[in-house]
Design a protein around this motif. Structure first.
Motif, PDB file in Angstrom:
ATOM      1  N   ALA A  74       0.924  -1.247   0.090  1.00  0.00           N
ATOM      2  CA  ALA A  74       0.086   0.083   0.045  1.00  0.00           C
ATOM      3  C   ALA A  74       1.051   1.322  -0.105  1.00  0.00           C
ATOM      4  O   ALA A  74       0.150   2.403   0.053  1.00  0.00           O
ATOM      5  CB  ALA A  74      -1.166  -0.104   1.224  1.00  0.00           C
ATOM      6  N   GLN A  75       2.180   1.166  -0.038  1.00  0.00           N
ATOM      7  CA  GLN A  75       3.033   2.241  -0.041  1.00  0.00           C
ATOM      8  C   GLN A  75       2.691   3.459  -1.255  1.00  0.00           C
ATOM      9  O   GLN A  75       3.055   4.534  -1.298  1.00  0.00           O
ATOM     10  CB  GLN A  75       4.261   1.937  -0.150  1.00  0.00           C
ATOM     11  CG  GLN A  75       4.861   1.133  -1.253  1.00  0.00           C
ATOM     12  CD  GLN A  75       6.258   0.748  -1.034  1.00  0.00           C
ATOM     13  OE1 GLN A  75       6.699   0.126  -0.044  1.00  0.00           O
ATOM     14  NE2 GLN A  75       7.159   0.935  -2.135  1.00  0.00           N
ATOM     15  N   TRP A  76       2.079   2.958  -2.373  1.00  0.00           N
ATOM     16  CA  TRP A  76       1.626   3.514  -3.221  1.00  0.00           C
ATOM     17  C   TRP A  76       0.590   4.895  -2.804  1.00  0.00           C
ATOM     18  O   TRP A  76       0.697   5.853  -3.547  1.00  0.00           O
ATOM     19  CB  TRP A  76       0.952   2.974  -4.518  1.00  0.00           C
ATOM     20  CG  TRP A  76      -0.034   2.101  -4.128  1.00  0.00           C
ATOM     21  CD1 TRP A  76      -0.252   0.863  -3.426  1.00  0.00           C
ATOM     22  CD2 TRP A  76      -1.738   2.504  -3.726  1.00  0.00           C
ATOM     23  NE1 TRP A  76      -1.625   0.470  -3.240  1.00  0.00           N
ATOM     24  CE2 TRP A  76      -2.508   1.655  -3.460  1.00  0.00           C
ATOM     25  CE3 TRP A  76      -2.200   3.763  -4.316  1.00  0.00           C
ATOM     26  CZ2 TRP A  76      -3.839   1.685  -3.144  1.00  0.00           C
ATOM     27  CZ3 TRP A  76      -3.684   3.884  -4.054  1.00  0.00           C
ATOM     28  CH2 TRP A  76      -4.342   2.782  -3.551  1.00  0.00           C
ATOM     29  N   ILE A  77       0.057   4.647  -1.792  1.00  0.00           N
ATOM     30  CA  ILE A  77      -0.960   5.558  -1.248  1.00  0.00           C
ATOM     31  C   ILE A  77      -0.275   6.631  -0.936  1.00  0.00           C
ATOM     32  O   ILE A  77      -1.065   7.763  -0.434  1.00  0.00           O
ATOM     33  CB  ILE A  77      -1.854   4.877  -0.515  1.00  0.00           C
ATOM     34  CG1 ILE A  77      -3.418   5.700  -0.651  1.00  0.00           C
ATOM     35  CG2 ILE A  77      -1.470   4.714   1.137  1.00  0.00           C
ATOM     36  CD1 ILE A  77      -4.451   4.788   0.176  1.00  0.00           C
ATOM     37  N   LEU A  94       7.047   3.697   3.448  1.00  0.00           N
ATOM     38  CA  LEU A  94       6.471   3.371   4.766  1.00  0.00           C
ATOM     39  C   LEU A  94       6.766   3.988   6.106  1.00  0.00           C
ATOM     40  O   LEU A  94       6.400   3.668   7.071  1.00  0.00           O
ATOM     41  CB  LEU A  94       6.798   1.536   4.862  1.00  0.00           C
ATOM     42  CG  LEU A  94       6.417   0.906   3.670  1.00  0.00           C
ATOM     43  CD1 LEU A  94       6.713  -0.840   3.878  1.00  0.00           C
ATOM     44  CD2 LEU A  94       4.886   0.885   3.673  1.00  0.00           C
ATOM     45  N   CYS A  95       7.416   5.056   5.937  1.00  0.00           N
ATOM     46  CA  CYS A  95       7.567   5.992   6.919  1.00  0.00           C
ATOM     47  C   CYS A  95       6.414   6.694   7.360  1.00  0.00           C
ATOM     48  O   CYS A  95       5.808   7.597   6.358  1.00  0.00           O
ATOM     49  CB  CYS A  95       8.592   6.931   6.528  1.00  0.00           C
ATOM     50  SG  CYS A  95       9.111   8.067   7.912  1.00  0.00           S
ATOM     51  N   VAL A  96       5.734   6.578   8.612  1.00  0.00           N
ATOM     52  CA  VAL A  96       4.485   7.444   9.159  1.00  0.00           C
ATOM     53  C   VAL A  96       5.125   8.563  10.025  1.00  0.00           C
ATOM     54  O   VAL A  96       5.872   8.429  10.745  1.00  0.00           O
ATOM     55  CB  VAL A  96       3.677   6.541   9.574  1.00  0.00           C
ATOM     56  CG1 VAL A  96       3.211   5.214   8.606  1.00  0.00           C
ATOM     57  CG2 VAL A  96       4.314   5.759  10.988  1.00  0.00           C
ATOM     58  N   LYS A  97       4.349   9.506   9.666  1.00  0.00           N
ATOM     59  CA  LYS A  97       4.769  10.952  10.539  1.00  0.00           C
ATOM     60  C   LYS A  97       3.525  11.370  11.183  1.00  0.00           C
ATOM     61  O   LYS A  97       3.617  12.100  12.429  1.00  0.00           O
ATOM     62  CB  LYS A  97       5.196  11.965   9.589  1.00  0.00           C
ATOM     63  CG  LYS A  97       6.601  11.462   9.093  1.00  0.00           C
ATOM     64  CD  LYS A  97       6.994  12.733   8.225  1.00  0.00           C
ATOM     65  CE  LYS A  97       8.546  12.411   7.566  1.00  0.00           C
ATOM     66  NZ  LYS A  97       9.517  12.338   8.728  1.00  0.00           N
ATOM     67  N   ASP A  98       2.111  10.743  11.021  1.00  0.00           N
ATOM     68  CA  ASP A  98       1.321  11.086  11.839  1.00  0.00           C
ATOM     69  C   ASP A  98       0.026  10.012  11.788  1.00  0.00           C
ATOM     70  O   ASP A  98       0.203   9.121  10.886  1.00  0.00           O
ATOM     71  CB  ASP A  98       0.443  12.370  11.376  1.00  0.00           C
ATOM     72  CG  ASP A  98       0.243  12.654   9.889  1.00  0.00           C
ATOM     73  OD1 ASP A  98      -0.435  11.703   9.559  1.00  0.00           O
ATOM     74  OD2 ASP A  98       0.449  13.653   9.282  1.00  0.00           O
ATOM     75  N   ILE A  99      -0.977  10.069  12.288  1.00  0.00           N
ATOM     76  CA  ILE A  99      -1.893   8.870  12.456  1.00  0.00           C
ATOM     77  C   ILE A  99      -2.728   8.947  11.078  1.00  0.00           C
ATOM     78  O   ILE A  99      -3.199   7.851  10.573  1.00  0.00           O
ATOM     79  CB  ILE A  99      -3.117   9.501  13.376  1.00  0.00           C
ATOM     80  CG1 ILE A  99      -3.760  10.782  13.233  1.00  0.00           C
ATOM     81  CG2 ILE A  99      -2.575   9.486  14.942  1.00  0.00           C
ATOM     82  CD1 ILE A  99      -5.083  10.921  13.945  1.00  0.00           C
ATOM     83  N   THR A 100      -2.652  10.023  10.149  1.00  0.00           N
ATOM     84  CA  THR A 100      -3.114   9.752   8.690  1.00  0.00           C
ATOM     85  C   THR A 100      -2.720   8.953   8.146  1.00  0.00           C
ATOM     86  O   THR A 100      -3.019   8.058   7.136  1.00  0.00           O
ATOM     87  CB  THR A 100      -3.443  10.994   8.082  1.00  0.00           C
ATOM     88  OG1 THR A 100      -4.258  11.893   8.853  1.00  0.00           O
ATOM     89  CG2 THR A 100      -3.952  10.823   6.866  1.00  0.00           C
ATOM     90  N   ASP A 101      -1.185   9.038   8.101  1.00  0.00           N
ATOM     91  CA  ASP A 101      -0.265   7.867   7.394  1.00  0.00           C
ATOM     92  C   ASP A 101      -0.735   6.572   7.970  1.00  0.00           C
ATOM     93  O   ASP A 101      -0.611   5.303   7.124  1.00  0.00           O
ATOM     94  CB  ASP A 101       1.108   8.448   7.668  1.00  0.00           C
ATOM     95  CG  ASP A 101       1.506   9.534   7.003  1.00  0.00           C
ATOM     96  OD1 ASP A 101       0.854   9.986   6.163  1.00  0.00           O
ATOM     97  OD2 ASP A 101       2.552  10.180   7.559  1.00  0.00           O
ATOM     98  N   VAL A 102      -0.727   6.477   8.960  1.00  0.00           N
ATOM     99  CA  VAL A 102      -0.978   5.076   9.567  1.00  0.00           C
ATOM    100  C   VAL A 102      -2.482   4.416   9.181  1.00  0.00           C
ATOM    101  O   VAL A 102      -2.115   3.170   8.853  1.00  0.00           O
ATOM    102  CB  VAL A 102      -1.027   5.191  11.095  1.00  0.00           C
ATOM    103  CG1 VAL A 102      -1.389   3.819  11.670  1.00  0.00           C
ATOM    104  CG2 VAL A 102       0.412   5.577  11.705  1.00  0.00           C
TER     105      VAL A 102
END
Length: 356
Positions: free
Chosen positions: A116-119, A125-133
């Motif tokens: 799902a990294q295309w999204i 795959l680095c997340v910086k906030d809850i939206t990324d998660v």
């Protein structure tokens, strides 16, 4: 021949069941149990983000739009649709990301959302906030497997794992194969890619991995057959990344074949444990097809390319099939490059517009 207890093996490889024992030998992580309401939300196919995400990114001049699959139209947030809310759980995610330095790697009990990294904007795959998660977990078919109906392996519940983000050099990751409690083989994780330093440091790489295995893993991990990944940033320093089930249809054998590994393990001696077979590319053979790149796109896009390159289903030789697979892989690689270039151009345009 004894039948495998796959559920027991899955439980042993579950992150929460080995992290405590190897905490000093792996990356700092937070294990966040998933409440029932969040679990039900993650199991749904519709990708609608929780209200906390829109609150995080909302402003007076913008409104978040999302697709309503029930009436096939876009709707404003303030109209009929009611967004799900998980304030306590979302706060736990946000607090964990902050404690990990503001950047984290997200995964379920077994899988990361690499499909799902295309999204994400940077296809990362680095997340910086809850939206990324939430975006990654909701769009990932791999993670949906982790959130499937409860099985014996999930006796401790379901979890989201957030690991401290590290920029890992692809030539420093290795996959290790254990058979009958013996470390029998090692492969570069990003196979087949050439890295000059591997040939130079071959002996040290094997020695460091064997030392970690014998001192920290062999007597503590409960299974006889399994696979584990490690990261070796420097000499004498090896970090455990994850554990997987051994065998076909469970984990990629990369530079090896499981039938061959089984046959060689059956005749191996105790002395050979200190010298597992290490396969790597000894010289640069040019750009090689990499199946991992396929995970950067939705499955329907990959299927479209395969139909384009292979044509209608007809009888053909294995050689033609291999050529078609390579063509498909090359097309996907080229599209990924073009997509990344386009994303960079879009980012540059946004910066220019902001400056104006």
């Amino acid at each position: 021949m004894l039948l495998r207890n796959v559920e027991l093996e899955k439980a042993a490889c579950m992150f929460v069941n080995w992290y405590g024992q190897l905490k000093k030998n792996t990356i700092k992580s937070f294990v966040i149990p998933i409440p029932d309401d969040v679990l039900a939300y993650l199991r749904q196919d519709l990708v609608i983000l929780p209200k906390e995400c829109s609150t995080l990114h909302s402003s007076e001049d913008t409104k978040t739009k999302h697709f309503n699959s029930y009436d096939d139209q876009f709707s404003d947030d303030d109209e009929d649709e009611e967004l799900p809310e998980f304030p306590e759980f979302s706060k736990k995610l946000a607090d964990a990301i902050e404690k990990l330095g503001g950047s984290a790697f997200v995964k379920g009990d077994w899988h990361c959302p690499k499909d799902a990294q295309w999204i994400t904007l940077g296809q990362s795959l680095c997340v910086k906030d809850i939206t990324d998660v939430y975006q990654l977990l909701k769009a990932s078919s791999f993670c949906k497997e982790d959130f499937a109906e409860r099985s014996p392996a999930n006796s401790s519940g379901y979890h989201i794992i957030l690991k401290k983000w590290r920029d890992i050099h692809p030539g420093s990751e290795f996959r290790c194969f254990v058979k009958n409690k013996s470390l029998v083989a090692i492969s570069p994780r990003h196979w087949p890619s050439y890295h000059e330093h591997i040939a130079v440091e071959r002996s040290d790489i094997v020695s460091d991995i064997v030392s970690l295995y014998k001192e920290k893993i062999k007597d503590s991990f409960p299974l006889k057959d399994y696979v584990f990944d490690v990261y070796r940033p420097t000499k004498d320093h090896v970090v455990v990344l994850d554990f997987y089930l051994y065998g076909k249809n469970h984990s990629d054998s990369l530079a090896f074949d499981y039938d061959q590994l089984d046959a060689e393990a059956a005749t191996a001696t105790i002395e050979e444990e200190d010298d597992p077979e290490f396969r790597y590319l000894p010289e640069d053979c040019g750009i090689q097809p990499n199946r991992r790149n396929n995970y950067g796109f939705p499955q329907d896009v990959i299927d479209m390319f395969q139909v384009t390159t292979e044509g209608p289903s007809t009888s053909s030789s294995s050689t033609n099939g291999a050529n078609a697979e390579n063509d498909s892989s090359n097309l996907i690689n080229r599209l990924m490059e073009e997509w990344q270039v386009q994303s960079k151009e879009d980012d540059d345009d946004d910066v220019d517009n902001q400056q104006q």
